[in-house]
Enzyme design. Structure first.
Site, PDB file in Angstrom:
ATOM      1  N   TRP A  99       9.681 -10.873 -15.753  1.00  0.00           N
ATOM      2  CA  TRP A  99      10.593 -11.018 -15.354  1.00  0.00           C
ATOM      3  C   TRP A  99      11.237 -13.004 -16.338  1.00  0.00           C
ATOM      4  O   TRP A  99      11.953 -13.691 -17.020  1.00  0.00           O
ATOM      5  CB  TRP A  99      11.935 -10.667 -14.393  1.00  0.00           C
ATOM      6  N   HIS A 158      -1.220 -17.171 -12.650  1.00  0.00           N
ATOM      7  CA  HIS A 158      -1.380 -17.098 -11.367  1.00  0.00           C
ATOM      8  C   HIS A 158      -2.004 -18.425 -10.857  1.00  0.00           C
ATOM      9  O   HIS A 158      -2.589 -18.344  -9.416  1.00  0.00           O
ATOM     10  CB  HIS A 158      -2.328 -15.714 -11.612  1.00  0.00           C
TER      11      HIS A 158
HETATM   12  P1  PAP Z   1       2.826  -9.241 -13.518  1.00  0.00           P
HETATM   13  O1  PAP Z   1       1.969 -10.079 -12.505  1.00  0.00           O
HETATM   14  O2  PAP Z   1       1.409  -7.828 -13.879  1.00  0.00           O
HETATM   15  O3  PAP Z   1       3.259  -9.315 -14.663  1.00  0.00           O
HETATM   16  P2  PAP Z   1       5.096  -8.531 -12.576  1.00  0.00           P
HETATM   17  O4  PAP Z   1       5.858  -8.711 -13.534  1.00  0.00           O
HETATM   18  O5  PAP Z   1       5.335  -9.910 -11.765  1.00  0.00           O
HETATM   19  O6  PAP Z   1       3.525  -8.129 -12.230  1.00  0.00           O
HETATM   20  O7  PAP Z   1       5.215  -7.653 -11.295  1.00  0.00           O
HETATM   21  C1  PAP Z   1       5.419  -6.844 -11.716  1.00  0.00           C
HETATM   22  C2  PAP Z   1       7.019  -6.297 -10.759  1.00  0.00           C
HETATM   23  O8  PAP Z   1       8.398  -7.036 -11.258  1.00  0.00           O
HETATM   24  C3  PAP Z   1       7.564  -4.421 -10.569  1.00  0.00           C
HETATM   25  O9  PAP Z   1       8.370  -4.704  -9.834  1.00  0.00           O
HETATM   26  P3  PAP Z   1       7.687  -3.129  -9.027  1.00  0.00           P
HETATM   27  O10 PAP Z   1       6.749  -2.323  -9.440  1.00  0.00           O
HETATM   28  O11 PAP Z   1       8.692  -3.666  -7.219  1.00  0.00           O
HETATM   29  O12 PAP Z   1       9.134  -2.515  -9.900  1.00  0.00           O
HETATM   30  C4  PAP Z   1       8.014  -4.497 -12.452  1.00  0.00           C
HETATM   31  O13 PAP Z   1       9.229  -3.738 -11.844  1.00  0.00           O
HETATM   32  C5  PAP Z   1       9.253  -5.732 -11.959  1.00  0.00           C
HETATM   33  N1  PAP Z   1      10.096  -6.256 -13.514  1.00  0.00           N
HETATM   34  C6  PAP Z   1       9.456  -6.130 -14.617  1.00  0.00           C
HETATM   35  N2  PAP Z   1      10.166  -6.350 -15.045  1.00  0.00           N
HETATM   36  C7  PAP Z   1      11.354  -6.721 -14.286  1.00  0.00           C
HETATM   37  C8  PAP Z   1      12.997  -7.473 -15.261  1.00  0.00           C
HETATM   38  N3  PAP Z   1      13.342  -7.400 -16.275  1.00  0.00           N
HETATM   39  N4  PAP Z   1      13.871  -7.391 -13.832  1.00  0.00           N
HETATM   40  C9  PAP Z   1      13.046  -7.178 -12.184  1.00  0.00           C
HETATM   41  N5  PAP Z   1      12.209  -6.942 -12.086  1.00  0.00           N
HETATM   42  C10 PAP Z   1      10.977  -7.017 -13.030  1.00  0.00           C
END
Ligand code: PAP
Length: 352
Positions: A99, A158
């Site tokens: 995000w 990270h």
């Molecule tokens: P990463 O470190 O592997 O890139 P990251 O993007 O930090 O992962 O986290 C993923 C979480 O952000 C997911 O949360 P959840 O499992 O609780 O659903 C994902 O759904 C959420 N996420 C991804 N994109 C968005 C967005 N645009 N707005 C809000 N939450 C989001």
């Protein structure tokens, strides 16, 4: 900052042209130590398919997505040259990385795409992870992919504070740190890991995930140590680092997006606000939009785009953690964050 020069998928050489001899010696020593260390240091079978190793008190992949990531991180410490104009988005996994990458990318590049946002904005085609590369995996070792010489460089990582290349800390560049309620990080990591596990490896039970998280075993964890170190850095350098929580961003998206733009040196003008540019960026980067865009295709082999989008909600931990688990994690968080103004209640980070 001139928005006209903002960066699209920009990579540049990792190695400074004037690599100093001392750096090379130090690097060689570090890599020798690393090879010894790998054979002796504590390791854990990890969450997905890769083992995790302890380095300077944090858990790391040795090999991830085609890169020796621990080795890459050490190399970066000795060779990476940050620039004062750089922007680093720093998170623990599952804390809102996707995000914040999308938001920062859309904000910094808004001038570039202002005439075609609805049809051909890169975020309508590419996973945000493709638009903003990770320093330690996607960026490392690349020399000229997508080089268009534009500024600022927008990169994510990270890497824990203690292992961040010193040049990033010394350059005075901008850092955005985003953290998330540890209980939601645990739940998100649990689902993410099970989706990516090889078929040969059975699914992890939630009890097992909880136990690992509680002990601090997660990529780039322990969770609490990662957050705390950057929080302390943000207190010492409030002009260089913006400390955000996923919860606050979720609750006050428009205000936080404006704050983010201001911090990144490209505040929205009154005219842009009146034209609805802020709302447009919020919509473009919303979970609803990005999860739809990334419904198909792969980020890389074995990693589908949709694995980064699950619920996108605050508080999903309530449907996973027992009362006892909640108590344990709350207690650790209270102890570890004692004296710090970190809370995942909405609106708690008043200084932002
Ligand atoms: P990463 O470190 O592997 O890139 P990251 O993007 O930090 O992962 O986290 C993923 C979480 O952000 C997911 O949360 P959840 O499992 O609780 O659903 C994902 O759904 C959420 N996420 C991804 N994109 C968005 C967005 N645009 N707005 C809000 N939450 C989001």
């Amino acid at each position: 900052m001139s928005l006209n020069n903002a960066c699209s998928l920009s990579f540049a050489t990792v190695h400074s042209e004037n690599d100093h001899e001392d750096n090379t010696t130090n690097l060689n020593l570090a890599l020798d130590r690393y090879k010894d260390m790998l054979t002796t240091c504590p390791k854990d079978k990890g969450w997905v398919n890769e083992d995790l190793y302890i380095y300077k008190g944090f858990w790391h992949f040795n090999f991830l997505w085609g890169v020796f990531s621990l080795e890459a991180m050490m190399t970066l410490q000795h060779t990476f040259q940050a620039q004062p104009t750089d922007i680093y988005l720093i998170t623990l996994p599952k804390s809102g990385t996707t995000w914040i990458k999308a938001l920062a990318y859309a904000i910094v590049n808004r001038e570039r795409y202002k005439n075609n946002t609805l049809s051909s904005h890169p975020l309508l085609t590419y996973n945000p992870h493709k638009c903003v590369p990770f320093l330690e995996t996607e960026f490392f070792g690349k020399t000229s992919v997508y080089t268009d010489g534009c500024l600022p460089r927008l990169l994510a990582t990270h890497i824990p504070y203690s292992s961040l290349p010193q040049s990033i800390l010394d350059s005075g560049c901008r850092i955005v740190y985003m953290c998330r309620n540890p209980k939601d990080v645990l739940v998100s990591l649990f689902h993410f890991s099970n989706k990516l596990r090889d078929k040969s490896r059975c699914r992890m039970a939630f009890d097992e995930a909880f136990e690992m998280f509680r002990k601090g075993v997660m990529p780039y964890g322990p969770y609490w140590d990662h957050v705390k170190a950057y929080y302390n850095f943000s207190l010492e350098h409030p002009n260089n680092i913006l400390f955000l929580t996923y919860e606050d961003m979720k609750e006050n998206t428009v205000n936080k997006v404006k704050l983010l733009a201001e911090f990144l040196g490209c505040a929205f003008t009154k005219e842009e606000e009146a034209r609805g540019v802020v709302d447009e960026i919020v919509r473009l980067c919303s979970f609803e939009n990005l999860s739809e865009v990334n419904k198909h295709g792969d980020f890389r082999e074995g990693v589908p785009n949709d694995v980064f989008f699950r619920e996108g909600k605050v508080g999903d931990w309530r449907s996973h953690l027992t009362d006892e688990m909640t108590k344990v994690l709350n207690q650790i968080t209270t102890e570890k964050f004692h004296g710090l103004d970190i809370s995942f209640e909405v609106g708690s980070l008043e200084r932002n």
